[in-house]
Write an enzyme that holds these catalytic residues in place. Structure first.
Site, short mmCIF file in Angstrom:
data_model
loop_
_atom_site.label_atom_id
_atom_site.label_comp_id
_atom_site.label_asym_id
_atom_site.label_seq_id
_atom_site.Cartn_x
_atom_site.Cartn_y
_atom_site.Cartn_z
N SER A 148 28.44 43.24 33.76
CA SER A 148 29.41 43.37 34.84
C SER A 148 30.15 44.71 34.82
O SER A 148 29.53 45.76 34.89
CB SER A 148 30.38 42.21 34.78
N HIS A 149 31.48 44.67 34.68
CA HIS A 149 32.27 45.90 34.78
C HIS A 149 32.30 46.67 33.46
O HIS A 149 32.90 47.74 33.39
CB HIS A 149 33.69 45.55 35.20
N THR B 107 33.53 34.29 28.94
CA THR B 107 33.96 33.96 30.30
C THR B 107 32.79 34.00 31.27
O THR B 107 32.70 33.21 32.19
CB THR B 107 35.04 34.96 30.78
N LYS C 197 31.52 35.13 42.70
CA LYS C 197 32.38 36.00 43.49
C LYS C 197 31.50 37.09 44.07
O LYS C 197 30.41 37.34 43.59
CB LYS C 197 33.52 36.56 42.64
N GLU D 169 40.14 35.32 42.12
CA GLU D 169 40.78 35.60 40.84
C GLU D 169 41.55 36.91 40.95
O GLU D 169 41.16 37.81 41.70
CB GLU D 169 39.72 35.75 39.74
N GLU D 170 42.57 37.04 40.12
CA GLU D 170 43.38 38.26 40.11
C GLU D 170 42.59 39.48 39.68
O GLU D 170 43.00 40.60 39.91
CB GLU D 170 44.60 38.09 39.22
N SER D 171 41.44 39.24 39.01
CA SER D 171 40.65 40.34 38.46
C SER D 171 39.69 40.92 39.49
O SER D 171 38.55 41.24 39.16
CB SER D 171 39.88 39.83 37.26
N THR E 68 40.22 30.67 33.99
CA THR E 68 39.59 31.94 34.36
C THR E 68 38.07 31.85 34.27
O THR E 68 37.53 31.30 33.31
CB THR E 68 40.11 33.03 33.41
N ASP F 266 27.96 44.73 38.56
CA ASP F 266 27.00 43.74 39.08
C ASP F 266 27.33 43.27 40.48
O ASP F 266 26.71 42.33 40.98
CB ASP F 266 26.90 42.56 38.11
N ASP G 99 31.94 46.45 41.41
CA ASP G 99 31.74 46.72 39.98
C ASP G 99 30.26 46.77 39.62
O ASP G 99 29.39 46.77 40.50
CB ASP G 99 32.47 45.68 39.13
N LYS H 88 23.40 36.17 31.56
CA LYS H 88 23.99 34.87 31.87
C LYS H 88 22.99 34.01 32.62
O LYS H 88 22.08 34.52 33.27
CB LYS H 88 25.29 35.02 32.66
N ASP I 35 30.04 41.83 41.93
CA ASP I 35 30.81 40.64 42.30
C ASP I 35 32.31 40.91 42.48
O ASP I 35 33.02 40.07 43.01
CB ASP I 35 30.56 39.47 41.33
N ARG J 35 27.96 38.77 26.18
CA ARG J 35 28.09 40.23 26.26
C ARG J 35 28.25 40.80 24.87
O ARG J 35 29.08 40.33 24.09
CB ARG J 35 29.31 40.63 27.10
N ARG K 151 45.60 39.93 27.52
CA ARG K 151 45.99 40.13 28.91
C ARG K 151 47.33 39.43 29.13
O ARG K 151 47.49 38.27 28.78
CB ARG K 151 44.97 39.54 29.86
C1 VG1 Z 1 37.36 38.82 33.17
C2 VG1 Z 1 38.32 38.42 34.27
C3 VG1 Z 1 37.88 37.12 34.91
C4 VG1 Z 1 36.43 37.26 35.41
C5 VG1 Z 1 35.54 37.71 34.27
C6 VG1 Z 1 34.12 37.97 34.72
O1 VG1 Z 1 37.36 37.83 32.16
O2 VG1 Z 1 39.62 38.28 33.77
O3 VG1 Z 1 38.75 36.79 35.96
O4 VG1 Z 1 35.96 36.05 35.93
O5 VG1 Z 1 36.05 38.92 33.69
O6 VG1 Z 1 34.09 38.93 35.73
P1 VG1 Z 1 38.20 37.97 30.80
O7 VG1 Z 1 37.83 36.75 29.99
O8 VG1 Z 1 37.79 39.25 30.18
O9 VG1 Z 1 39.63 37.99 31.21
V1 VG1 Z 1 32.82 40.04 35.76
O10 VG1 Z 1 32.89 40.86 37.22
O11 VG1 Z 1 33.07 40.87 34.36
O12 VG1 Z 1 31.46 39.05 35.60
CO CO Z 2 31.21 41.68 37.76
#
Ligand code: VG1
Ligand code: CO
Length: 548
Positions: free
Chosen positions: A118-119, A23, A381, A368-370, A349, A284, A282, A131, A286, A27, A501
């Site tokens: 990221s998170h 996504t 973001k 996004e919902e996340s 997504t 990074d 989080d 990335k 965003d 990673r 999910r």
């Molecule tokens: C998750 C979230 C998605 C977001 C992505 C990257 O992806 O659901 O909305 O864009 O993380 O965010 P996934 O494929 O695990 O559902 V971040 O802040 O981790 O770069």
């Molecule tokens: Co992030």
């Protein structure tokens, strides 16, 4: 010239077959990235997928996690060997994802490499990531990520310069082979951009009159940005920023600003000692978490409220062109778009799908919902942007978060919304669940589950309205009469097993029914989600590992 060329080494290598970006970039466990050639193979595959960067600028930075500095040294030496003219690096190897996007745009760079997972947690036994972002500042579109992957499966060699490590901690310029390396202040360009968008004097007045903020940087990348912006520029009380030093292992925490990993903020916000706004970002930088006194704001609601109020911020005073949201994000924003009579776009997504819409001027605000929200100011973001937007709205409306949320629901109705994650389940079980459910989809329309009637069910596929590219299999949707939905998809950011999910949503127009507990309000849909997909049977789990 011959001297410089002599320093370039061509190193023989063999492909790793697991380098398909998900996504948001590639990673993996840190140990996988630390294997000889692993990172270099991927970086060479990036460069091999790009055209025309010779003589141009590359931006490099990361979220400060374990292996960040070593990775940056490799990227610098490879970028120089491959012909970039200039490499801009955030001091200390630090650039938040939105700041990297801002720097790429401000410096008219060819692109950027962001080292981050990221998170996901960081450290030698946790996760690392990388990335590539293109010249608009946004994540590389699928066309490029697929080309990178294709190259990584046939790679035979990579180019790297033999050179001593660059001092990442001192601002200024040095040379690596034929390239200039410039260490830049990671905060300055980003902060100036924020000052151009938001009413800093009004927010500063609000702080002066006693407004209290608690921001948790989660020992990740946003600490330096938050201290400079909230405490120094806006005058928030010292100590408003907690965990403000980026640490390689994020202080052993999981830098995900949700109700599980930032539970202490939720508890604080629900207590008598609550400040006016609790917020977090989080790993990074965003994502964002917004909790007012006694009021959690779901990311989907936050997107809708931001879109409805953006005109209160100077950078958006002429209104917004349109809104985009990822498919699983609740429909709350759609009601705002309808009222404002502006375009509404539903994408797969991941932020990479917003880039074209933003570049074409079709949308101004995305989310996004996340826990992701952002605008056309960058192409990622942006956690601090979302928090500043809320501060600006609070300063302009002179109301509390709770009052603003309640007024929004009263006007537009409430979308009860929750995401249930089943983390690290066996891949075979997850695949079987999707295979069974896919086979069932055509039979679902017209069926009833208690009071719920299925109106339609499909496998979401997206046609980009700007370049016509098609992305299939982006999540299974079950749509019910009255606007309720269940969505199932597999995560593309995990590093172990599969993460299922399940996104659950119900629309409630009646303000007299806006006080239910979310899980109670969704109880019949949650039961239905189990019945339709047989989650228990396929995953062996009888409850989700994380509920947000
Ligand atoms: C998750 C979230 C998605 C977001 C992505 C990257 O992806 O659901 O909305 O864009 O993380 O965010 P996934 O494929 O695990 O559902 V971040 O802040 O981790 O770069
Ligand atoms: Co992030």
């Amino acid at each position: 010239m011959s001297l410089l060329l002599a320093e370039i080494h061509t190193v023989a290598t063999k492909p790793f077959l697991d380098q398909r970006p998900g996504t948001s970039g590639l990673r993996k466990k840190t140990k996988i990235f630390q294997q000889p050639h692993y990172l270099a193979n991927f970086v060479q595959s990036i460069f091999a997928s790009l055209e025309g960067f010779e003589g141009k600028t590359l931006v490099v930075g990361g979220d400060g996690r374990f292996f960040n500095r070593e990775a940056i040294q490799i990227v610098i030496r490879m970028a120089a060997a491959n012909g970039f003219d200039e490499i801009l690096v955030g001091r200390g190897g630090i650039l938040s994802t939105p700041a990297a996007s801002a720097v790429i745009r401000a410096e008219k760079a060819f692109g950027g490499i962001v080292l981050s997972a990221s998170h996901n947690p960081g450290g030698p036994d946790a996760d690392f990531g990388i990335k590539y972002n293109i010249s608009n500042g946004g994540p590389a579109p699928e066309k490029i990520t697929e080309a990178i992957f294709a190259h990584s499966t046939t790679i035979e060699s990579y180019k790297i310069i033999e050179a001593p490590d660059v001092d990442l901690d001192t601002l200024g310029e040095t040379r690596v082979g034929g390239a200039k390396v410039r260490i830049i202040d990671p905060v300055a360009i980003y902060q100036a951009l924020m000052e151009s968008l938001f009413d800093f004097p009004a927010i500063a007045r609000m702080f002066k009159h006693g407004f209290r903020l608690k921001f948790d940087a989660m020992s990740a990348v946003t600490g330096p940005y938050a201290k400079a912006i909230f405490e120094e520029a806006l005058g928030a009380a010292k100590g408003s920023v907690m965990n403000g030093e980026p640490l390689p292992d994020f202080g052993h925490h999981h830098p995900d600003p949700n109700l599980v990993h930032a539970r202490h903020l939720y508890d604080l916000a629900m207590s008598d000692a609550s400040p006016d706004l609790c917020a977090a970002s989080d790993g990074d930088g965003d994502r964002n978490l917004i909790i007012g006194r006694g009021q959690f704001v779901t990311p989907s609601d936050s997107l809708a409220i931001i879109a409805a109020n953006a005109h209160l911020a100077p950078g958006y005073k002429n209104g917004i062109a349109g809104i985009a949201r990822s498919m699983p994000t609740s429909l709350a924003a759609d009601r705002v778009a309808e009222k404002l009579k502006i375009g509404m776009y539903e994408t797969p997504t991941g932020w990479k799908f917003f880039g074209n819409l933003l570049d074409a001027g079709k949308v101004t605000i995305c989310g996004e919902e996340s826990a992701g929200a952002g605008s056309n100011h960058v192409r990622e973001k942006d956690g601090l942007w979302a928090i500043l937007m809320w501060l600006n709205i609070l300063a302009a409306r002179q109301q509390s978060v709770r009052e603003i949320v309640r007024a929004h629901w009263a006007e537009f109705g409430r979308n009860y919304y929750s995401r249930h994650d089943y983390e690290e389940v066996a891949s075979e079980g997850a695949e079987a669940l999707f295979a069974d459910l896919r086979a069932k989809l055509p039979t679902l329309a017209g069926q009833t589950f208690g009071a719920l009637k299925v109106e339609a069910a499909d496998d979401f596929s997206y046609v980009d309205p700007v370049d016509g590219s098609v992305s299939k299999n982006q999540g299974l949707r079950i749509l019910f009469a009255g606007g309720s939905r269940i969505v199932y998809r597999l995560s593309g950011t995990g590093t172990a097993g599969a993460t299922l999910r399940v996104y659950i949503e119900r629309y409630e127009p009646d303000p007299a029914k806006h006080d239910l507990e979310t899980q109670d309000a969704l109880a019949d849909l949650i039961a239905c989600a189990e019945k339709i997909a047989e989650i228990r049977r396929h995953t062996g789990r009888d409850h989700p590992s994380v509920i947000t």
